[in-house]
Design a protein around this motif. Structure first.
Motif, PDB file in Angstrom:
ATOM      1  N   ARG A  79     -46.183  12.714 -67.908  1.00  0.00           N
ATOM      2  CA  ARG A  79     -47.017  13.517 -68.807  1.00  0.00           C
ATOM      3  C   ARG A  79     -48.493  13.193 -68.575  1.00  0.00           C
ATOM      4  O   ARG A  79     -49.334  14.093 -68.585  1.00  0.00           O
ATOM      5  CB  ARG A  79     -46.645  13.258 -70.268  1.00  0.00           C
ATOM      6  N   VAL A  80     -48.806  11.914 -68.362  1.00  0.00           N
ATOM      7  CA  VAL A  80     -50.181  11.522 -68.049  1.00  0.00           C
ATOM      8  C   VAL A  80     -50.670  12.255 -66.803  1.00  0.00           C
ATOM      9  O   VAL A  80     -51.784  12.786 -66.763  1.00  0.00           O
ATOM     10  CB  VAL A  80     -50.277   9.991 -67.840  1.00  0.00           C
ATOM     11  N   VAL A  81     -49.834  12.300 -65.780  1.00  0.00           N
ATOM     12  CA  VAL A  81     -50.199  12.965 -64.526  1.00  0.00           C
ATOM     13  C   VAL A  81     -50.438  14.457 -64.756  1.00  0.00           C
ATOM     14  O   VAL A  81     -51.391  15.037 -64.222  1.00  0.00           O
ATOM     15  CB  VAL A  81     -49.114  12.745 -63.453  1.00  0.00           C
ATOM     16  N   ASP A  82     -49.592  15.091 -65.565  1.00  0.00           N
ATOM     17  CA  ASP A  82     -49.784  16.516 -65.867  1.00  0.00           C
ATOM     18  C   ASP A  82     -51.135  16.756 -66.544  1.00  0.00           C
ATOM     19  O   ASP A  82     -51.827  17.745 -66.258  1.00  0.00           O
ATOM     20  CB  ASP A  82     -48.652  17.030 -66.762  1.00  0.00           C
ATOM     21  N   ILE A  83     -51.517  15.863 -67.444  1.00  0.00           N
ATOM     22  CA  ILE A  83     -52.818  15.985 -68.114  1.00  0.00           C
ATOM     23  C   ILE A  83     -53.944  15.792 -67.104  1.00  0.00           C
ATOM     24  O   ILE A  83     -54.944  16.526 -67.108  1.00  0.00           O
ATOM     25  CB  ILE A  83     -52.944  14.969 -69.264  1.00  0.00           C
ATOM     26  N   GLU A  84     -53.793  14.819 -66.219  1.00  0.00           N
ATOM     27  CA  GLU A  84     -54.836  14.550 -65.227  1.00  0.00           C
ATOM     28  C   GLU A  84     -55.026  15.716 -64.267  1.00  0.00           C
ATOM     29  O   GLU A  84     -56.154  16.007 -63.848  1.00  0.00           O
ATOM     30  CB  GLU A  84     -54.507  13.257 -64.471  1.00  0.00           C
ATOM     31  N   LYS A  85     -53.935  16.397 -63.940  1.00  0.00           N
ATOM     32  CA  LYS A  85     -54.062  17.602 -63.103  1.00  0.00           C
ATOM     33  C   LYS A  85     -54.915  18.652 -63.814  1.00  0.00           C
ATOM     34  O   LYS A  85     -55.754  19.320 -63.196  1.00  0.00           O
ATOM     35  CB  LYS A  85     -52.680  18.174 -62.795  1.00  0.00           C
ATOM     36  N   GLU A 206     -43.357   5.771 -58.264  1.00  0.00           N
ATOM     37  CA  GLU A 206     -43.946   7.045 -57.851  1.00  0.00           C
ATOM     38  C   GLU A 206     -44.825   7.636 -58.965  1.00  0.00           C
ATOM     39  O   GLU A 206     -45.885   8.208 -58.697  1.00  0.00           O
ATOM     40  CB  GLU A 206     -42.841   8.030 -57.469  1.00  0.00           C
ATOM     41  N   ALA A 207     -44.378   7.488 -60.202  1.00  0.00           N
ATOM     42  CA  ALA A 207     -45.176   7.994 -61.330  1.00  0.00           C
ATOM     43  C   ALA A 207     -46.477   7.206 -61.458  1.00  0.00           C
ATOM     44  O   ALA A 207     -47.542   7.776 -61.724  1.00  0.00           O
ATOM     45  CB  ALA A 207     -44.366   7.913 -62.621  1.00  0.00           C
ATOM     46  N   LEU A 208     -46.410   5.891 -61.248  1.00  0.00           N
ATOM     47  CA  LEU A 208     -47.617   5.067 -61.283  1.00  0.00           C
ATOM     48  C   LEU A 208     -48.575   5.446 -60.154  1.00  0.00           C
ATOM     49  O   LEU A 208     -49.792   5.526 -60.349  1.00  0.00           O
ATOM     50  CB  LEU A 208     -47.246   3.579 -61.171  1.00  0.00           C
ATOM     51  N   LEU A 209     -48.012   5.694 -58.971  1.00  0.00           N
ATOM     52  CA  LEU A 209     -48.842   6.087 -57.828  1.00  0.00           C
ATOM     53  C   LEU A 209     -49.522   7.429 -58.089  1.00  0.00           C
ATOM     54  O   LEU A 209     -50.710   7.611 -57.756  1.00  0.00           O
ATOM     55  CB  LEU A 209     -47.978   6.173 -56.568  1.00  0.00           C
ATOM     56  N   GLU A 210     -48.792   8.356 -58.689  1.00  0.00           N
ATOM     57  CA  GLU A 210     -49.383   9.666 -59.003  1.00  0.00           C
ATOM     58  C   GLU A 210     -50.513   9.527 -60.017  1.00  0.00           C
ATOM     59  O   GLU A 210     -51.548  10.206 -59.913  1.00  0.00           O
ATOM     60  CB  GLU A 210     -48.308  10.625 -59.535  1.00  0.00           C
ATOM     61  N   HIS A 211     -50.322   8.671 -61.004  1.00  0.00           N
ATOM     62  CA  HIS A 211     -51.388   8.411 -61.980  1.00  0.00           C
ATOM     63  C   HIS A 211     -52.633   7.891 -61.253  1.00  0.00           C
ATOM     64  O   HIS A 211     -53.757   8.373 -61.483  1.00  0.00           O
ATOM     65  CB  HIS A 211     -50.891   7.401 -63.010  1.00  0.00           C
ATOM     66  N   ASP A 212     -52.424   6.942 -60.356  1.00  0.00           N
ATOM     67  CA  ASP A 212     -53.526   6.390 -59.564  1.00  0.00           C
ATOM     68  C   ASP A 212     -54.194   7.488 -58.724  1.00  0.00           C
ATOM     69  O   ASP A 212     -55.425   7.594 -58.661  1.00  0.00           O
ATOM     70  CB  ASP A 212     -52.975   5.303 -58.641  1.00  0.00           C
ATOM     71  N   GLU A 213     -53.379   8.323 -58.104  1.00  0.00           N
ATOM     72  CA  GLU A 213     -53.881   9.381 -57.228  1.00  0.00           C
ATOM     73  C   GLU A 213     -54.722  10.404 -57.984  1.00  0.00           C
ATOM     74  O   GLU A 213     -55.834  10.747 -57.563  1.00  0.00           O
ATOM     75  CB  GLU A 213     -52.709  10.081 -56.546  1.00  0.00           C
ATOM     76  N   TYR A 214     -54.214  10.891 -59.099  1.00  0.00           N
ATOM     77  CA  TYR A 214     -54.920  11.953 -59.809  1.00  0.00           C
ATOM     78  C   TYR A 214     -56.131  11.435 -60.576  1.00  0.00           C
ATOM     79  O   TYR A 214     -57.097  12.174 -60.766  1.00  0.00           O
ATOM     80  CB  TYR A 214     -53.957  12.735 -60.721  1.00  0.00           C
ATOM     81  N   LYS A 246     -70.212   7.107 -56.177  1.00  0.00           N
ATOM     82  CA  LYS A 246     -69.501   6.986 -54.899  1.00  0.00           C
ATOM     83  C   LYS A 246     -68.899   5.599 -54.699  1.00  0.00           C
ATOM     84  O   LYS A 246     -67.911   5.453 -53.980  1.00  0.00           O
ATOM     85  CB  LYS A 246     -70.439   7.332 -53.743  1.00  0.00           C
ATOM     86  N   THR A 247     -69.474   4.595 -55.352  1.00  0.00           N
ATOM     87  CA  THR A 247     -68.914   3.237 -55.230  1.00  0.00           C
ATOM     88  C   THR A 247     -67.581   3.104 -55.958  1.00  0.00           C
ATOM     89  O   THR A 247     -66.859   2.125 -55.747  1.00  0.00           O
ATOM     90  CB  THR A 247     -69.892   2.184 -55.785  1.00  0.00           C
ATOM     91  N   THR A 248     -67.255   4.069 -56.821  1.00  0.00           N
ATOM     92  CA  THR A 248     -66.003   3.985 -57.593  1.00  0.00           C
ATOM     93  C   THR A 248     -64.827   4.641 -56.876  1.00  0.00           C
ATOM     94  O   THR A 248     -63.686   4.518 -57.329  1.00  0.00           O
ATOM     95  CB  THR A 248     -66.174   4.657 -58.974  1.00  0.00           C
ATOM     96  N   LEU A 249     -65.084   5.332 -55.771  1.00  0.00           N
ATOM     97  CA  LEU A 249     -64.041   6.130 -55.134  1.00  0.00           C
ATOM     98  C   LEU A 249     -62.886   5.301 -54.584  1.00  0.00           C
ATOM     99  O   LEU A 249     -61.761   5.785 -54.499  1.00  0.00           O
ATOM    100  CB  LEU A 249     -64.631   6.991 -54.018  1.00  0.00           C
ATOM    101  N   ASP A 250     -63.168   4.083 -54.160  1.00  0.00           N
ATOM    102  CA  ASP A 250     -62.120   3.257 -53.556  1.00  0.00           C
ATOM    103  C   ASP A 250     -61.338   2.428 -54.578  1.00  0.00           C
ATOM    104  O   ASP A 250     -60.460   1.645 -54.199  1.00  0.00           O
ATOM    105  CB  ASP A 250     -62.724   2.319 -52.496  1.00  0.00           C
ATOM    106  N   LYS A 251     -61.667   2.585 -55.849  1.00  0.00           N
ATOM    107  CA  LYS A 251     -60.951   1.819 -56.868  1.00  0.00           C
ATOM    108  C   LYS A 251     -59.500   2.284 -56.963  1.00  0.00           C
ATOM    109  O   LYS A 251     -59.217   3.473 -57.002  1.00  0.00           O
ATOM    110  CB  LYS A 251     -61.628   1.984 -58.234  1.00  0.00           C
ATOM    111  N   LYS A 252     -58.594   1.321 -57.002  1.00  0.00           N
ATOM    112  CA  LYS A 252     -57.171   1.628 -57.146  1.00  0.00           C
ATOM    113  C   LYS A 252     -56.576   0.750 -58.242  1.00  0.00           C
ATOM    114  O   LYS A 252     -56.881  -0.431 -58.350  1.00  0.00           O
ATOM    115  CB  LYS A 252     -56.422   1.389 -55.826  1.00  0.00           C
ATOM    116  N   PHE A 253     -55.694   1.342 -59.033  1.00  0.00           N
ATOM    117  CA  PHE A 253     -54.971   0.585 -60.049  1.00  0.00           C
ATOM    118  C   PHE A 253     -53.867  -0.252 -59.413  1.00  0.00           C
ATOM    119  O   PHE A 253     -53.610  -1.372 -59.817  1.00  0.00           O
ATOM    120  CB  PHE A 253     -54.338   1.519 -61.086  1.00  0.00           C
ATOM    121  N   PHE A 254     -53.191   0.325 -58.420  1.00  0.00           N
ATOM    122  CA  PHE A 254     -51.991  -0.287 -57.833  1.00  0.00           C
ATOM    123  C   PHE A 254     -52.102  -0.337 -56.307  1.00  0.00           C
ATOM    124  O   PHE A 254     -51.404   0.397 -55.602  1.00  0.00           O
ATOM    125  CB  PHE A 254     -50.743   0.507 -58.233  1.00  0.00           C
ATOM    126  N   PRO A 255     -52.981  -1.183 -55.765  1.00  0.00           N
ATOM    127  CA  PRO A 255     -53.177  -1.207 -54.310  1.00  0.00           C
ATOM    128  C   PRO A 255     -51.906  -1.519 -53.522  1.00  0.00           C
ATOM    129  O   PRO A 255     -51.716  -1.026 -52.411  1.00  0.00           O
ATOM    130  CB  PRO A 255     -54.246  -2.294 -54.112  1.00  0.00           C
TER     131      PRO A 255
END
Length: 277
Positions: A79-85, A206-214, A246-255
């Motif tokens: 649901r978080v990912v759907d909101i982020e989309k 996969e859900a965590l990765l999608e959250h990170d991605e979006y 631009k310095t924030t673009l490489d931030k990842k929650f789950f590297p």
């Protein structure tokens, strides 16, 4: 019997959603009010409402993982990912303004800045990206500082995810040590390799990765929108503007979830699974 008809009117749509209060919250600062300022305020207030819902779902996902209710946690994250989309698309509504129209009321916003979005930072903290420097930036805002400090102290998605893997027999220690990082990456690799056997863990990862991605996509689209509106001008709060963003673009929650893909190998099973024994 006394006539009490109308004393307790039935609940209405407007009353339940407090529509009167809601539509009175958009106060333009430009005088006379610039046509596009209402759009700017509405879009950002809508963000904050969605951020509130995202935090509600992240809190649920964290609680579900602590209770080892993995499918329920996965559902909350989806649901978080759907909101982020939705939020990624919502950014581009602001691009319907012309740059000169935005500049007509931008100076009125000083020194306020999107950097000061408390709930945005709460999402980062709850997802695992905890930064004491950010916490210090909110030191003068008692309400925001208290909320962020609470998020800093509570378990994050990262903490809970690796606790789930540990409970399910994988070596996934959660610390800053490089060896522990490598162990977590191997644990994720095991989940990716044997996704049918570890289907619940796979769906959660996969859900965590999608959250990170979006969330990262939101950052990227936001940067392009800002650059389209104001170029390389400094931010209203005094930040470097595009330079800082631009310095924030490489931030990842789950590297580890991302790095594990690099090591994925279809011959893994033939060589022998390191977790088989």
């Amino acid at each position: 019997m006394p006539n009490t008809y109308g004393d307790n009117p039935p609940l209405s749509y407007n009353k339940y959603l407090r529509v009167q209060d809601l539509i009175n919250l958009q106060d333009c600062l430009s005088d006379p009010a610039h046509h596009d300022e209402l759009l700017f305020i509405t879009v950002h207030q809508a963000y904050e409402l969605w951020f509130k819902q995202i935090l509600h779902e992240l809190d649920a996902a964290i609680q579900f993982m602590e209770e080892d209710r993995v499918p329920a946690a996965t559902r909350a994250l989806k649901r978080v990912v759907d909101i982020e989309k939705l939020l990624v698309n919502q950014i581009h509504i602001l691009e319907s303004m012309t740059p000169i129209s935005f500049l007509a009321f931008r100076d009125q916003l000083n020194p306020a800045s999107g950097f000061q979005s408390m709930q945005f930072r709460e999402i980062e903290f709850s997802s695992g990206l905890k930064d004491k420097n950010i916490l210090r930036e909110f030191a003068s805002d008692e309400f925001a500082h208290e909320r962020l400090q609470a998020r800093m102290a509570r378990p994050s998605l990262v903490d809970c995810f690796y606790r789930v893997l540990q409970r399910r027999g994988l070596d996934a220690p959660n610390s800053e040590d490089k060896k522990d990082y490598e162990a977590r990456t191997r644990a994720v690799l095991e989940v990716l390799t044997h996704f049918e056997v570890r289907y619940e863990e796979f769906q959660l990862s996969e859900a965590l990765l999608e959250h990170d991605e979006y969330f990262s996509l939101w950052r990227s689209h936001h940067i392009k929108m800002v650059e389209r509106m104001v170029g390389a001008k400094r931010g209203t709060g005094g930040s470097e503007g595009i330079g800082y963003l631009k310095t924030t673009l490489d931030k990842k929650f789950f590297p580890e979830l991302w790095e594990a893909r690099t090591h994925l190998d279809i011959t893994h099973g033939e060589r022998g699974c390191p977790f088989a024994h």
